[in-house]
Enzyme design. Structure first.
Site, PDB file in Angstrom:
ATOM      1  N   LYS A 104       0.813  -1.215   0.000  1.00 32.85           N
ATOM      2  CA  LYS A 104       0.000   0.000   0.000  1.00 32.85           C
ATOM      3  C   LYS A 104       0.852   1.272   0.000  1.00 32.85           C
ATOM      4  CE  LYS A 104      -3.935  -2.359   0.786  1.00 32.85           C
ATOM      5  NZ  LYS A 104      -3.523  -3.761   0.980  1.00 32.85           N
TER       6      LYS A 104
HETATM    7  C1  LIG Z   1      -4.187  -4.900   0.577  1.00 33.06           C
HETATM    8  C2  LIG Z   1      -3.383  -6.127   0.529  1.00 33.06           C
HETATM    9  C3  LIG Z   1      -3.666  -7.152  -0.378  1.00 33.06           C
HETATM   10  C4  LIG Z   1      -4.858  -7.111  -1.310  1.00 33.06           C
HETATM   11  O1  LIG Z   1      -4.769  -6.069  -2.258  1.00 33.06           O
HETATM   12  P1  LIG Z   1      -6.079  -5.549  -3.002  1.00 33.06           P
HETATM   13  O2  LIG Z   1      -5.635  -4.412  -3.826  1.00 33.06           O
HETATM   14  O3  LIG Z   1      -7.048  -5.167  -1.934  1.00 33.06           O
HETATM   15  O4  LIG Z   1      -6.596  -6.695  -3.813  1.00 33.06           O
HETATM   16  C5  LIG Z   1      -2.824  -8.244  -0.418  1.00 33.06           C
HETATM   17  N1  LIG Z   1      -1.770  -8.347   0.429  1.00 33.06           N
HETATM   18  C6  LIG Z   1      -1.473  -7.391   1.320  1.00 33.06           C
HETATM   19  C7  LIG Z   1      -0.306  -7.577   2.218  1.00 33.06           C
HETATM   20  C8  LIG Z   1      -2.254  -6.246   1.397  1.00 33.06           C
HETATM   21  O5  LIG Z   1      -1.943  -5.286   2.287  1.00 33.06           O
END
Ligand SMILES: *Cc1c(COP(=O)(O)O)cnc(C)c1O
Length: 497
Positions: A112
């Protein structure tokens, strides 16, 4: 380029889409077309740094931002020390025709950060461009990782505040500790008694409530979103599909023009959707493999074309994927119905009223040309963490291991062994208890706190503990508010007072 709503209404500029987050008709903003990046351009990426590639990708979408604004923003967002690897998103070789794209080298150790380090710059510029004088009040629903990344991104950014709602018992111990210890005069963290879907639905409801907008306006605030429903979150994620492709060409692992598969651990469908956008922009993407945990609503959808949410919600060791209502799927559906917002709206109404909708056999066949899918429950995930570590010495976090398991099943089932990138979304040290238990058995973690587990994990694997984890031990808890899911609006207004 303008932005449309997936539900047929609205036309906005890029900066308005970034500023407002969600369209007024409840839909998500999508670009009016997919800008094309030629193979010559992708070849140029082989000589470029990550911020340079990001600038080229973002320029194509953010038409009302100047090139200088975008360049300054990406340079500031991706500079050291926030990212501890000069490549920002390094690609590692794991096995034959198998690579890892590590997206966890930012301040909060999850992917993120790539979007959320950049988003505050895009939001502030958007406010200027639209003569927005009010405070931009960012509201976030988090399944664990978005929250901390948003708090870090917006912490002490002038003209903004950032409030995070998280499911009180639906995130890992470390994820929670990361959030509640956040400093900054403009950060707020609120636990919700409910699961992630309750939390996300509560935030979406605030965004679509005129009364709430009025109250915020009266207090001089404009609510905006830092969830992946915001196009400003999505666009920066397109970059690493291009940069990893270029890195593999550079390494001689891929011929320019050759198809590359990606397997993506998926929750809200933002990350994998960015891969689909990269493909539509001309990147030679082969299959996009959607990996779910036991909350396998998406892998079911890709196998039978029925999206069905009336099912048990499971809390798993990959909490950031504990999601049943996957917001960004709406953007994909929009592309597969000839961009007819009325059809998308009817499906979203069905989902809301009856908990399911079906896209029909013909569209499913079309989807399956690009997407494959599968899932791993916690037992399979733990076994995969252990197998990969024993086989290669690489330590995966549970989300990445879900993807790795699903890829194994996909390869066995299809015989497709083409070059593939596993998107590695988090550091294993965000989940030290579960990762340690996966390697050594449950009894190895019994009664130990997360920091002791992290030390044992490091001693066993030789993988160093990131300083962000060690530092947490000495930080005071600064946020303790918890509310019922019916009271999110009041809790927020109290916090912001
Ligand atoms: C948010 C997240 C995901 C999933 O990503 P999306 O964009 O919501 O599909 C997978 N792994 C981790 C570690 C995340 O923080």
């Amino acid at each position: 380029m303008s932005f449309y709503s997936t539900r047929g209404g609205a036309c906005a500029t890029a900066s308005q889409a970034v500023l407002w987050g969600l369209a007024k008709d409840g839909g998500l903003y999508v670009p009016s077309m997919f800008p094309q990046l030629s193979q010559e351009t992708v070849a140029l990426f082989c000589q470029m740094s990550y911020p340079q590639i990001a600038e080229r990708v973002l320029r194509a979408f953010l038409e009302d931002y100047s090139i200088a604004e975008i360049a300054e923003s990406v340079n500031a967002a991706y500079a050291a020390p926030a990212f501890d690897d000069p490549a920002v998103a390094p690609v590692k070789h794991l096995d034959d025709n198998l690579y890892l794209l590590e997206l966890f080298h930012g301040p909060t150790l999850a992917f993120k950060d790539i979007a959320l380090k950049l988003l505050p710059y895009l939001v502030r510029l958007a406010a200027q461009k639209n003569q927005e004088e009010r405070e931009i009040s960012i509201l976030v629903a988090t399944s664990g990782d978005t929250g901390k990344a948003a708090l870090e991104g917006f912490r002490d950014v002038p003209g903004t505040s950032c409030t995070v709602f998280y499911p009180e018992s639906g995130v890992s111990a470390l994820q929670k500790l990361q959030m509640v210890t956040t400093a900054g005069a403009n950060t707020h963290v609120i636990g919700v008694r409910g699961n992630f879907d309750d939390t996300q639905t509560g935030v979406k409801r605030l965004f679509s409530s005129p009364a709430f907008h009025e109250k915020m306006a009266a207090a001089g605030r404009l609510p905006s979103s830092a969830n992946s429903i915001n196009f400003g979150r999505l666009a920066p994620q397109v970059t690493y599909y291009f940069s990893s492709y270029a890195a593999l060409v550079n390494a001689g692992a891929l011929r320019m023009g050759q198809a590359l598969n990606f397997v993506v651990p998926t929750g809200n469908f933002g990350d994998i959707l960015a891969g689909y956008y990269a493909k539509r922009m001309g990147l030679p993407v082969g299959k996009l493999i959607c990996a779910s945990n036991r909350n396998n609503v998406l892998s079911d959808f890709f196998s039978d074309g029925i999206y069905y949410t009336h099912r048990t919600f499971f809390t798993t060791m990959s909490p950031s994927m504990d999601i049943l209502i996957s917001s960004n799927l709406e953007r994909l559906l929009y592309e597969y119905v000839g961009r007819d917002g009325r059809i998308v709206r009817s499906w979203m109404d069905l989902l809301n009223d009856c908990g399911s909708f079906s896209i029909g056999a013909q569209r499913l066949v079309e989807l399956q040309k690009t997407f494959a899918a599968g899932f791993a429950d916690d037992t399979m995930t733990a076994a995969e963490i252990r197998r990969v570590f024993e086989h290669t010495g690489y330590l995966m976090d549970p989300h990445t291991a879900v993807a790795s398991h699903v890829l194994g099943a996909y390869r066995k089932h299809t015989g497709d062994h083409s070059p593939t990138v596993i998107i590695a979304t988090a550091s294993p040290y965000k989940f030290p208890e579960d990762v340690l238990a996966s390697l050594l058995g449950e009894q190895a973690t019994a009664g130990l706190d997360v920091f002791v587990c992290a030390q044992k994990l490091s001693a066993h694997t030789g993988v160093p503990i990131p300083r962000q984890i060690t530092e947490l031990q000495s930080l005071p808890v600064r946020h303790q508010t918890v509310c019922d899911r019916e009271n999110m609006e009041q809790a927020l207004l109290d916090e912001l007072r």
